[in-house]
Design an enzyme around this catalytic site. Structure first.
Site, PDB file in Angstrom:
ATOM      1  N   ARG A  51       0.543  -1.006   0.416  1.00 46.30           N
ATOM      2  CA  ARG A  51       0.127  -0.174  -0.278  1.00 46.30           C
ATOM      3  C   ARG A  51       0.743   1.083  -0.242  1.00 46.30           C
ATOM      4  O   ARG A  51       0.223   2.551  -0.369  1.00 46.30           O
ATOM      5  CB  ARG A  51      -0.719   0.268   0.900  1.00 46.30           C
ATOM      6  CG  ARG A  51      -1.860  -0.653   0.957  1.00 46.30           C
ATOM      7  CD  ARG A  51      -3.149  -0.222   2.423  1.00 46.30           C
ATOM      8  NE  ARG A  51      -2.305   0.044   3.301  1.00 46.30           N
ATOM      9  CZ  ARG A  51      -2.566  -0.655   4.690  1.00 46.30           C
ATOM     10  NH1 ARG A  51      -4.265  -1.157   5.130  1.00 46.30           N
ATOM     11  NH2 ARG A  51      -1.569  -1.224   5.633  1.00 46.30           N
ATOM     12  N   LYS A 150       2.206 -18.151   5.339  1.00 47.12           N
ATOM     13  CA  LYS A 150       1.278 -19.006   7.663  1.00 47.12           C
ATOM     14  C   LYS A 150       1.186 -17.643   7.856  1.00 47.12           C
ATOM     15  O   LYS A 150       2.072 -16.297   7.979  1.00 47.12           O
ATOM     16  CB  LYS A 150       1.810 -19.965   8.005  1.00 47.12           C
ATOM     17  CG  LYS A 150       3.352 -19.284   9.209  1.00 47.12           C
ATOM     18  CD  LYS A 150       4.462 -20.326   9.336  1.00 47.12           C
ATOM     19  CE  LYS A 150       3.473 -20.251  11.200  1.00 47.12           C
ATOM     20  NZ  LYS A 150       4.318 -19.257  11.757  1.00 47.12           N
ATOM     21  N   HIS A 180       8.003 -23.008   6.447  1.00 52.47           N
ATOM     22  CA  HIS A 180       9.167 -23.076   5.689  1.00 52.47           C
ATOM     23  C   HIS A 180      10.304 -24.280   6.419  1.00 52.47           C
ATOM     24  O   HIS A 180      11.559 -24.591   6.134  1.00 52.47           O
ATOM     25  CB  HIS A 180      10.079 -22.082   6.176  1.00 52.47           C
ATOM     26  CG  HIS A 180      10.334 -21.535   7.340  1.00 52.47           C
ATOM     27  ND1 HIS A 180       9.478 -20.975   8.275  1.00 52.47           N
ATOM     28  CD2 HIS A 180      11.611 -21.091   8.337  1.00 52.47           C
ATOM     29  CE1 HIS A 180      10.371 -20.459   9.479  1.00 52.47           C
ATOM     30  NE2 HIS A 180      11.621 -20.829   9.704  1.00 52.47           N
ATOM     31  N   GLU A 218      13.467 -20.900  20.483  1.00 52.66           N
ATOM     32  CA  GLU A 218      14.288 -19.795  20.322  1.00 52.66           C
ATOM     33  C   GLU A 218      15.137 -18.915  21.690  1.00 52.66           C
ATOM     34  O   GLU A 218      14.652 -18.991  22.502  1.00 52.66           O
ATOM     35  CB  GLU A 218      13.163 -18.936  19.593  1.00 52.66           C
ATOM     36  CG  GLU A 218      12.787 -19.799  18.463  1.00 52.66           C
ATOM     37  CD  GLU A 218      12.064 -19.162  17.223  1.00 52.66           C
ATOM     38  OE1 GLU A 218      11.901 -18.146  16.635  1.00 52.66           O
ATOM     39  OE2 GLU A 218      10.422 -18.837  18.252  1.00 52.66           O
ATOM     40  N   ASP A 237       1.716 -20.294  16.985  1.00 55.02           N
ATOM     41  CA  ASP A 237       2.950 -19.817  15.520  1.00 55.02           C
ATOM     42  C   ASP A 237       4.049 -21.273  15.328  1.00 55.02           C
ATOM     43  O   ASP A 237       4.218 -21.466  14.108  1.00 55.02           O
ATOM     44  CB  ASP A 237       3.183 -18.951  16.607  1.00 55.02           C
ATOM     45  CG  ASP A 237       4.073 -18.099  15.961  1.00 55.02           C
ATOM     46  OD1 ASP A 237       4.191 -18.175  14.406  1.00 55.02           O
ATOM     47  OD2 ASP A 237       5.951 -18.439  15.853  1.00 55.02           O
ATOM     48  N   HIS A 242       5.170 -26.700  11.770  1.00 55.07           N
ATOM     49  CA  HIS A 242       5.798 -26.297  11.912  1.00 55.07           C
ATOM     50  C   HIS A 242       6.705 -27.448  12.581  1.00 55.07           C
ATOM     51  O   HIS A 242       7.464 -28.733  12.457  1.00 55.07           O
ATOM     52  CB  HIS A 242       6.929 -25.890  13.022  1.00 55.07           C
ATOM     53  CG  HIS A 242       7.411 -23.976  11.803  1.00 55.07           C
ATOM     54  ND1 HIS A 242       6.844 -24.256  10.726  1.00 55.07           N
ATOM     55  CD2 HIS A 242       7.234 -22.382  12.272  1.00 55.07           C
ATOM     56  CE1 HIS A 242       6.364 -22.853  10.317  1.00 55.07           C
ATOM     57  NE2 HIS A 242       7.716 -21.986  11.307  1.00 55.07           N
ATOM     58  N   LYS A 342       9.850 -19.006  23.282  1.00 54.32           N
ATOM     59  CA  LYS A 342      10.277 -17.924  23.189  1.00 54.32           C
ATOM     60  C   LYS A 342      11.378 -17.703  24.247  1.00 54.32           C
ATOM     61  O   LYS A 342      10.748 -18.001  25.652  1.00 54.32           O
ATOM     62  CB  LYS A 342      10.059 -16.868  22.551  1.00 54.32           C
ATOM     63  CG  LYS A 342       9.166 -17.080  21.459  1.00 54.32           C
ATOM     64  CD  LYS A 342       8.985 -15.985  20.081  1.00 54.32           C
ATOM     65  CE  LYS A 342       8.294 -16.321  19.211  1.00 54.32           C
ATOM     66  NZ  LYS A 342       8.936 -16.987  18.089  1.00 54.32           N
TER      67      LYS A 342
HETATM   68  C1  BG6 Z   1       7.568 -18.550  12.612  1.00 57.24           C
HETATM   69  C2  BG6 Z   1       7.275 -17.945  13.345  1.00 57.24           C
HETATM   70  O1  BG6 Z   1       7.163 -19.160  11.264  1.00 57.24           O
HETATM   71  O2  BG6 Z   1       8.800 -19.456  12.691  1.00 57.24           O
HETATM   72  C3  BG6 Z   1       8.462 -17.266  14.469  1.00 57.24           C
HETATM   73  O3  BG6 Z   1       6.229 -17.146  13.239  1.00 57.24           O
HETATM   74  C4  BG6 Z   1       9.465 -18.280  14.269  1.00 57.24           C
HETATM   75  O4  BG6 Z   1       7.730 -17.160  15.519  1.00 57.24           O
HETATM   76  C5  BG6 Z   1      10.209 -18.224  13.065  1.00 57.24           C
HETATM   77  O5  BG6 Z   1      10.547 -16.987  15.232  1.00 57.24           O
HETATM   78  C6  BG6 Z   1      11.179 -19.808  13.649  1.00 57.24           C
HETATM   79  O6  BG6 Z   1      11.842 -19.887  12.091  1.00 57.24           O
HETATM   80  P1  BG6 Z   1      13.387 -20.704  12.123  1.00 57.24           P
HETATM   81  O7  BG6 Z   1      13.629 -20.415  10.886  1.00 57.24           O
HETATM   82  O8  BG6 Z   1      14.104 -19.318  12.723  1.00 57.24           O
HETATM   83  O9  BG6 Z   1      13.734 -21.375  13.429  1.00 57.24           O
END
Ligand code: BG6
Length: 493
Positions: A51, A150, A180, A218, A237, A242, A342
C-alpha cells in the site's frame, strides 16, 4: 564439495507485503542468493507490492538496505547486487480496492508465457481479496502459482474459509502453502536418513523406540511482532505447523515414491492418527508458559507483557510443551514430547529418537549403566546427526562403558553454505514442485487436532505459567516428561 545449481526458466515473482518484515528478512535475501549463484535467468523480474506510496527507486533502496542487513558482507559482491536490483520493480496497490491493479497488469503484460508467482506475505485476512482481485483483473495465467504464507487461519473454521476462498479462484495444483521448516536442509535429510538407508527403518517403531522428542527453542522474544503474536501464541505459531510437520516426517510410513501427493498422503495419515487432546487431557498432557523478564546470554531482557508495551495483561502462551501420541500400529504407546518457546536459553531445533534399553545387560554391575541408543537430528544450529552409542572405555580395567556420539556434522562434512529454507522453497515454486508445501487437507487436519486443545485451554481459563526468560520454560514442562521416568535431551558434548 560444491553444490549443483540448476538454473530455472525466467519468471515473474510478485511479492504482496513487499515492504514487510518477511520480504526484507527472508525473501529478498533468498532470491538474491539464488541469483548470485546463477540460478535466476534473464529476464526474471521481482515486483514488490504494498500500500505504501513509493516509487521503484525508493523501493530498490529499501531492498538494498535489506540485503545489507540480512546477507553477510562477503556475499554482497557489487556486480551481483547490481544485477539483482535491476530485476526489482514496485507497484503501489490496494489489496482490497481498485488502486494499482491495472499498473501491475501492465507491468506483467509482456511475461504471459513465463511462470508467474504471487507470494502473499500479508495477513491472511487479505488472501481472499487478493486472489479474487487477481482473477478479476485478469492476472491469472495458466502458469500462475500463488504462495500462501502462514498463519493459515487461527483455527479450523478460519483455515477452511481461507482455503475455500482461495479454492474458488485457483486449482489446488496452483496453491503453495508454505511451511518453511520443510525447506530446511536437515528436515530433508530426515527423509534421506530414513529412506536412503536400510539401518533405521527396521527399528523405527514402538518395539524399538521408547519415545520421541521434538524441541524448537528460540532465544528471541516476540519483539516487534507482538501485535500478531498476541493473537496467536506458541501452539498456533509453531506447533500446529512446523512441529507437526516434523512429527509427520518422523512418524509417516514410507511413501511409494517422492511425488508431492504420495508424500502428503502419508503425512496426512499421521495427522489424522494424532490422539485428540481435549478437556480431560489438557491438564496432564499440555503445559503453557509465558516469559517474564530475565537474562538471555547474560543480557537482561524484558518480559512478554513489557515487550507488548500496551500495559495490558495477556494470557497468550510463549511456550508450550505437549505429550502427543500417534495412534497407528507402528507408534502405539510411544510418546512424542513436543516443546517450543521463546526466550529460552539456547537457539536449538532438534528431533530426538530415544531407543529402548537393551533387553538384558550381560556385563553385570561393573559395566555400569548402559544408556539406550539415541539418535539426535539437529536442524539448527550446527546441522547434523548424532547417534549416541555405548562403547567400551579404552584401555585395561575390564569392560566399562561410555556413551559416545557418532557425529555427522554437515558443516564439517560438506564445505558448502547451507541454503536458507526460503531459497529452496522459492525455487520449488518456480519449478512447480509441491512436495514441500502443505496441501489443504493437511492444514485442516492439523487444525482439527490443535483446536480442541485451544478450546480446552480457553474453557479452563488458567493463565500460562510464568517462566523467567533464559530458562527452559515452566517447571511443569520438566515434570511433564519426568513423571514418565524420562528427561529432555541435553547435548552433553
Ligand atoms: C515462524 C514463526 O514461522 O518461525 C516465528 O512465526 C518463529 O515466531 C520462526 O520465530 C522460527 O523460524 P526459524 O527458521 O528461525 O527457526
Amino acid at each position: 564439495m560444491t553444490s549443483r545449481i540448476v538454473a530455472v526458466d525466467p519468471f515473474d515473482l510478485v511479492v504482496f507485503g513487499g515492504t514487510g518484515d518477511l520480504a526484507h528478512r527472508k525473501l529478498f535475501p533468498a532470491l538474491f542468493r539464488r541469483d548470485h549463484d546463477g540460478q535466476l535467468t534473464e529476464p526474471t523480474r521481482i515486483i514488490g507490492v504494498s500500500r505504501k506510496d513509493m516509487d521503484k527507486k525508493a523501493f530498490k533502496a529499501e531492498v538494498r538496505q535489506a540485503l545489507e542487513t540480512f546477507v553477510s558482507a562477503d556475499e554482497l559482491e557489487k556486480a551481483a547486487v547490481t544485477r539483482f536490483l535491476a530485476r526489482i520493480d514496485y507497484v503501489t496497490l490496494d489489496a482490497t480496492g481498485e488502486a494499482g491493479w491495472s499498473d501491475l497488469k501492465s507491468k506483467l503484460a509482456d511475461g504471459l508465457d513465463r511462470v508467474r508467482a504471487f507470494y502473499l506475505a500479508t495477513s491472511p485476512d487479505l488472501f481472499d481479496a487478493i486472489v479474487h482481485n487477481l482473477r478479476d483483473h485478469g492476472l491469472i495465467t495458466p502458469k500462475t502459482r500463488v504462495v500462501l504464507e502462514k498463519p493459515l487461519g487461527k483455527d479450523l473454521e478460519s483455515a477452511r474459509e481461507i482455503n475455500a476462498a482461495v479454492g474458488e479462484v485457483l486449482d489446488e495444483s496452483q496453491i503453495y502453502r508454505i511451511d518453511h521448516y520443510l525447506g530446511k536442509e536437515t528436515v530433508q535429510n530426515l527423509l534421506a536418513l530414513r529412506f536412503a538407508n536400510v539401518l533405521f527403518e527396521p527399528v523405527w517403531d514402538s518395539a524399538h523406540v521408547d519415545h520421541v522428542q521434538i524441541t524448537v527453542a528460540e532465544k528471541i522474544g516476540v519483539g516487534a511482532r507482538g501485535g500478531y503474536y498476541d493473537t496467536s501464541g506458541a501452539l498456533r505459531d509453531m506447533v500446529q505447523n512446523h512441529i507437526l510437520q516434523l512429527l509427520c516426517l518422523v512418524a509417516m510410513e514410507p511413501p511409494g515414491e517422492l511425488g508431492a501427493d504420495s508424500l502428503r498422503d502419508e503425512k496426512l495419515k499421521v495427522l489424522r492418527a494424532l490422539k485428540p487432546i481435549g478437556d480431560a487431557g489438557v491438564r496432564t498432557l499440555t503445559v503453557r508458559g509465558q516469559y517474564r523478564s530475565g537474562a538471555v546470554d547474560a543480557k537482561s531482557v524484558p518480559g512478554y507483557i513489557e515487550e507488548l508495551g500496551d500495559g495490558a495483561a495477556s494470557s497468550t502462551e510463549t511456550f508450550v510443551a505437549l505429550k502427543a501420541e500417534v495412534q497407528t500400529w507402528r507408534w502405539a504407546g510411544v510418546p512424542f514430547y513436543l516443546r517450543t518457546g521463546k526466550r529460552l536459553p539456547s537457539q536449538v531445533s532438534e528431533i530426538v529418537i530415544q531407543f529402548r534399553e537393551v533387553p538384558l545387560s550381560i556385563f553385570g554391575a561393573a559395566g555400569g549403566f548402559l544408556a539406550p541408543n539415541r539418535l539426535v537430528i539437529r536442524l539448527q544450529p550446527d546441522e547434523g546427526v548424532k547417534l549416541y552409542l555405548m562403547i567400551k572405555d579404552p584401555g585395561p580395567g575390564g569392560l566399562r562403558f561410555r556413551e559416545v556420539p557418532l557425529n555427522l556434522s554437515f558443516a564439517d562434512t560438506f564445505k558448502v553454505r547451507n541454503p536458507d529454507a526460503y531459497e529452496r522453497l522459492l525455487m520449488d515454486v518456480i519449478r512447480g514442485s509441491q512436495a514441500l508445501f502443505m496441501r489443504r487437507d493437511e492444514v485442516e487436519a492439523a487444525w482439527m487436532w490443535a483446536d480442541p486443545i485451544l478450546e480446552a485451554w480457553s474453557r479452563l481459563g488458567q493463565p500460562p505459567a510464568s517462566y523467567t526468560a533464559g530458562t527452559w520454560g515452566p517447571s511443569a514442562a520438566v515434570a511433564l516428561i519426568e513423571r514418565d521416568g524420562r528427561t529432555w535431551h541435553e547435548d552433553p558434548s
